[in-house]
Design an enzyme around this catalytic site. Sequence first.
Site, PDB file in Angstrom:
ATOM      1  N   GLY A   1       7.263   4.132  13.158  1.00 46.42           N
ATOM      2  CA  GLY A   1       6.658   4.159  11.822  1.00 46.42           C
ATOM      3  C   GLY A   1       6.902   5.495  11.151  1.00 46.42           C
ATOM      4  O   GLY A   1       7.057   6.526  11.821  1.00 46.42           O
TER       5      GLY A   1
ATOM      6  N   TRP B   1       0.910   8.392   7.179  1.00 45.82           N
ATOM      7  CA  TRP B   1       0.348   8.967   8.412  1.00 45.82           C
ATOM      8  C   TRP B   1       1.458   9.162   9.454  1.00 45.82           C
ATOM      9  O   TRP B   1       1.474  10.156  10.175  1.00 45.82           O
ATOM     10  CB  TRP B   1      -0.754   8.057   8.937  1.00 45.82           C
TER      11      TRP B   1
ATOM     12  N   PHE C   1       2.383  -5.375  10.233  1.00 48.47           N
ATOM     13  CA  PHE C   1       3.767  -5.467  10.721  1.00 48.47           C
ATOM     14  C   PHE C   1       3.900  -5.361  12.248  1.00 48.47           C
ATOM     15  O   PHE C   1       5.005  -5.351  12.779  1.00 48.47           O
ATOM     16  CB  PHE C   1       4.626  -4.349  10.088  1.00 48.47           C
TER      17      PHE C   1
ATOM     18  N   LYS D   1      -4.907   1.371  12.365  1.00 51.22           N
ATOM     19  CA  LYS D   1      -6.296   0.986  12.111  1.00 51.22           C
ATOM     20  C   LYS D   1      -6.303  -0.451  11.585  1.00 51.22           C
ATOM     21  O   LYS D   1      -6.006  -0.692  10.418  1.00 51.22           O
ATOM     22  CB  LYS D   1      -6.933   1.966  11.120  1.00 51.22           C
TER      23      LYS D   1
ATOM     24  N   LYS E   1     -13.999   0.863   9.675  1.00 53.31           N
ATOM     25  CA  LYS E   1     -14.375   1.795   8.597  1.00 53.31           C
ATOM     26  C   LYS E   1     -13.595   1.495   7.309  1.00 53.31           C
ATOM     27  O   LYS E   1     -14.051   1.818   6.216  1.00 53.31           O
ATOM     28  CB  LYS E   1     -14.205   3.247   9.062  1.00 53.31           C
TER      29      LYS E   1
ATOM     30  N   ARG F   1      -7.437   5.722   0.625  1.00 57.71           N
ATOM     31  CA  ARG F   1      -6.720   4.807  -0.283  1.00 57.71           C
ATOM     32  C   ARG F   1      -7.504   3.516  -0.506  1.00 57.71           C
ATOM     33  O   ARG F   1      -7.498   2.956  -1.599  1.00 57.71           O
ATOM     34  CB  ARG F   1      -5.337   4.464   0.302  1.00 57.71           C
TER      35      ARG F   1
ATOM     36  N   LYS G   1       0.322   0.952   2.269  1.00 60.02           N
ATOM     37  CA  LYS G   1      -0.376  -0.332   2.444  1.00 60.02           C
ATOM     38  C   LYS G   1      -1.869  -0.149   2.671  1.00 60.02           C
ATOM     39  O   LYS G   1      -2.281   0.725   3.435  1.00 60.02           O
ATOM     40  CB  LYS G   1       0.196  -1.076   3.658  1.00 60.02           C
TER      41      LYS G   1
ATOM     42  N   GLN H   1      -5.382  -1.430   4.340  1.00 64.21           N
ATOM     43  CA  GLN H   1      -5.761  -2.156   5.551  1.00 64.21           C
ATOM     44  C   GLN H   1      -7.138  -2.806   5.423  1.00 64.21           C
ATOM     45  O   GLN H   1      -7.457  -3.742   6.140  1.00 64.21           O
ATOM     46  CB  GLN H   1      -5.786  -1.206   6.751  1.00 64.21           C
TER      47      GLN H   1
HETATM   48  N1  LIG Z   1      -2.337   7.410   5.611  1.00 62.87           N
HETATM   49  C1  LIG Z   1      -3.410   7.915   6.227  1.00 62.87           C
HETATM   50  O1  LIG Z   1      -4.064   8.848   5.730  1.00 62.87           O
HETATM   51  C2  LIG Z   1      -3.814   7.354   7.573  1.00 62.87           C
HETATM   52  C3  LIG Z   1      -4.617   8.145   8.404  1.00 62.87           C
HETATM   53  C4  LIG Z   1      -5.011   7.645   9.635  1.00 62.87           C
HETATM   54  C5  LIG Z   1      -4.596   6.379  10.038  1.00 62.87           C
HETATM   55  N2  LIG Z   1      -3.812   5.642   9.222  1.00 62.87           N
HETATM   56  C6  LIG Z   1      -3.368   4.327   9.732  1.00 62.87           C
HETATM   57  O2  LIG Z   1      -2.028   4.433  10.193  1.00 62.87           O
HETATM   58  C7  LIG Z   1      -1.337   3.202  10.042  1.00 62.87           C
HETATM   59  C8  LIG Z   1      -0.030   3.448   9.302  1.00 62.87           C
HETATM   60  O3  LIG Z   1      -0.346   3.985   8.034  1.00 62.87           O
HETATM   61  P1  LIG Z   1       0.681   4.878   7.194  1.00 62.87           P
HETATM   62  O4  LIG Z   1      -0.166   5.607   6.201  1.00 62.87           O
HETATM   63  O5  LIG Z   1       1.594   5.652   8.068  1.00 62.87           O
HETATM   64  O6  LIG Z   1       1.579   3.765   6.479  1.00 62.87           O
HETATM   65  P2  LIG Z   1       1.750   3.495   4.906  1.00 62.87           P
HETATM   66  O7  LIG Z   1       0.522   2.916   4.314  1.00 62.87           O
HETATM   67  O8  LIG Z   1       2.338   4.696   4.292  1.00 62.87           O
HETATM   68  O9  LIG Z   1       2.758   2.243   4.954  1.00 62.87           O
HETATM   69  C9  LIG Z   1       4.029   2.225   4.535  1.00 62.87           C
HETATM   70  C10 LIG Z   1       4.971   2.134   5.693  1.00 62.87           C
HETATM   71  O10 LIG Z   1       5.179   0.759   6.079  1.00 62.87           O
HETATM   72  C11 LIG Z   1       6.569   0.585   6.254  1.00 62.87           C
HETATM   73  N3  LIG Z   1       6.949  -0.819   6.150  1.00 62.87           N
HETATM   74  C12 LIG Z   1       7.076  -1.573   5.039  1.00 62.87           C
HETATM   75  N4  LIG Z   1       7.483  -2.816   5.379  1.00 62.87           N
HETATM   76  C13 LIG Z   1       7.590  -2.837   6.733  1.00 62.87           C
HETATM   77  C14 LIG Z   1       7.944  -3.819   7.682  1.00 62.87           C
HETATM   78  N5  LIG Z   1       8.251  -5.065   7.320  1.00 62.87           N
HETATM   79  N6  LIG Z   1       7.933  -3.487   8.997  1.00 62.87           N
HETATM   80  C15 LIG Z   1       7.590  -2.245   9.397  1.00 62.87           C
HETATM   81  N7  LIG Z   1       7.254  -1.267   8.537  1.00 62.87           N
HETATM   82  C16 LIG Z   1       7.244  -1.562   7.218  1.00 62.87           C
HETATM   83  C17 LIG Z   1       7.168   1.450   5.177  1.00 62.87           C
HETATM   84  O11 LIG Z   1       8.524   1.672   5.435  1.00 62.87           O
HETATM   85  C18 LIG Z   1       6.329   2.691   5.317  1.00 62.87           C
HETATM   86  O12 LIG Z   1       6.821   3.509   6.340  1.00 62.87           O
HETATM   87  C19 LIG Z   1      -2.330   2.279   9.292  1.00 62.87           C
HETATM   88  O13 LIG Z   1      -2.961   1.434  10.228  1.00 62.87           O
HETATM   89  C20 LIG Z   1      -3.342   3.219   8.692  1.00 62.87           C
HETATM   90  O14 LIG Z   1      -4.637   2.641   8.549  1.00 62.87           O
HETATM   91  C21 LIG Z   1      -3.409   6.100   8.005  1.00 62.87           C
HETATM   92  O1  LIG Z   2      -6.399   6.061   3.087  1.00 61.99           O
HETATM   93  P1  LIG Z   2      -7.122   5.077   3.976  1.00 61.99           P
HETATM   94  O2  LIG Z   2      -8.233   4.397   3.283  1.00 61.99           O
HETATM   95  O3  LIG Z   2      -6.147   4.137   4.643  1.00 61.99           O
HETATM   96  O4  LIG Z   2      -7.779   5.954   5.126  1.00 61.99           O
HETATM   97  C1  LIG Z   2      -7.030   6.965   5.716  1.00 61.99           C
HETATM   98  C2  LIG Z   2      -7.526   7.357   7.094  1.00 61.99           C
HETATM   99  O5  LIG Z   2      -7.753   6.239   7.904  1.00 61.99           O
HETATM  100  C3  LIG Z   2      -8.698   8.284   7.074  1.00 61.99           C
HETATM  101  O6  LIG Z   2      -8.944   8.748   8.378  1.00 61.99           O
END
Ligand SMILES: NC(=O)c1ccc[n+]([C@@H]2O[C@H](COP(=O)([O-])OP(=O)(O)OC[C@H]3O[C@@H](n4cnc5c(N)ncnc54)[C@H](O)[C@@H]3O)[C@@H](O)[C@H]2O)c1
Ligand SMILES: O=P(O)(O)OC[C@H](O)CO
Length: 350
Positions: free
Chosen positions: A9, A13, A96, A119, A202, A268, A295, A297
């Site tokens: 990924g 994040w 995904f 998450k 959450k 987000r 995206k 969640q």
């Molecule tokens: N962003 C944050 O602040 C944050 C913090 C902690 C945890 N998380 C969790 O981490 C996980 C990943 O979040 P993120 O912020 O890295 O992603 P994101 O929301 O930025 O998602 C976009 C990603 O999905 C990919 N994507 C799109 N279509 C796809 C497909 N068909 N197959 C695989 N990948 C595809 C894109 O290329 C891109 O890398 C989530 O579960 C999120 O809840 C996010």
């Molecule tokens: O931006 P959100 O709502 O996907 O949350 C981001 C992280 O999960 C916070 O820890």
Amino acid sequence: MGKQVCIIGSGNWGSAIAKLAGLNAASNPLFEKNVNMWVYEELVEGRKLTEIINEDHENVKYLPGVKLPENVIAVPELTDAAKDADLFIFVIPHQFIARTVATMKGHVKEGAAAISLIKGINITDSGLGLISDEIRTALGIDVSVLMGANIANEVARDQFCESTVGGFGENAKTFKALFQRPTFRVSISEDPKTVELCGALKNIVACGAGFCDGLGLGDNTKAAIIRLGLMEMMDFCKVFLSEGEVKNQTFMESCGVADLITTCYGGRNRKVSEAFAKTGKSLDELEKEMLNGQKLQGPETARELQGVLTNKKISPERFPLFTSVFKCCYEGAPVPDFLKALENHPAHGN
Ligand SMILES: NC(=O)c1ccc[n+]([C@@H]2O[C@H](COP(=O)([O-])OP(=O)(O)OC[C@H]3O[C@@H](n4cnc5c(N)ncnc54)[C@H](O)[C@@H]3O)[C@@H](O)[C@H]2O)c1
Ligand SMILES: O=P(O)(O)OC[C@H](O)CO
């Protein structure tokens, strides 16, 4: 030889954690210096995203303005990225995961271990499915989790925060060593299922916090949403995990109350839910307009949770906040009804 790390990924994040893992891998002999990062390939202003990351060392689409270490190598083919890895970091939107692990099957080294930063939950034939279990079952490897109050843009800019690894023994310690930085402090919890469920649930509460903001309500209302959300998270964990597995202390860790607070103010899911309440546009439309490929969640998790409750024949009324978020997001319930649903919350007693 150090352990080879592969990040599955490269979103918001995924890219932030690539910075931390890349810096640690470069300086700790426990790890191979180069870290592979699987990138779901796309064109950004006519250039491949993998090329941009490998040449400019920045994920300009998902984490603009932050330089990635040069030892983080973007790889477009999932099986190429995965083939020699000892340690996998799963960090893709939960929508995904099924397709991703199906592609990886048969391409994972024996004795490898993984950690899920995802998450979310899913619905299985037997009810609740944890993402970590999905990875474990598909690939036959040990899976820890990392959850916490970790908004990616802040972590990537080295703002102090905490996080929780849920897992056991050497693997949990190894992942702690891979992520911990002076400004990213990691605790280990031997209650990984609760840690993981906190991270997933959450996001539903964050939608409620966004509704609160969209309705123009203040901090008292937001605090009530956070508290009632926490009560539902605790109750859900106790109903769906074996009673003895759930430690109350886990909710006091970064993965519990701290993540709930940050997500209800800065995430987000909160942001898009606020716009949903204000504009009446669909969540899909708002996700596209506001998140540039990232995206949500929360709404999806609220929908999946209803399926899990139905499967176990548990009344949705036991979880008024989770259920009301679902109804606003998917059944056209007016957003002000969200608060009506909280007026007789079981947490208020008789
Ligand atoms: N962003 C944050 O602040 C944050 C913090 C902690 C945890 N998380 C969790 O981490 C996980 C990943 O979040 P993120 O912020 O890295 O992603 P994101 O929301 O930025 O998602 C976009 C990603 O999905 C990919 N994507 C799109 N279509 C796809 C497909 N068909 N197959 C695989 N990948 C595809 C894109 O290329 C891109 O890398 C989530 O579960 C999120 O809840 C996010
Ligand atoms: O931006 P959100 O709502 O996907 O949350 C981001 C992280 O999960 C916070 O820890």
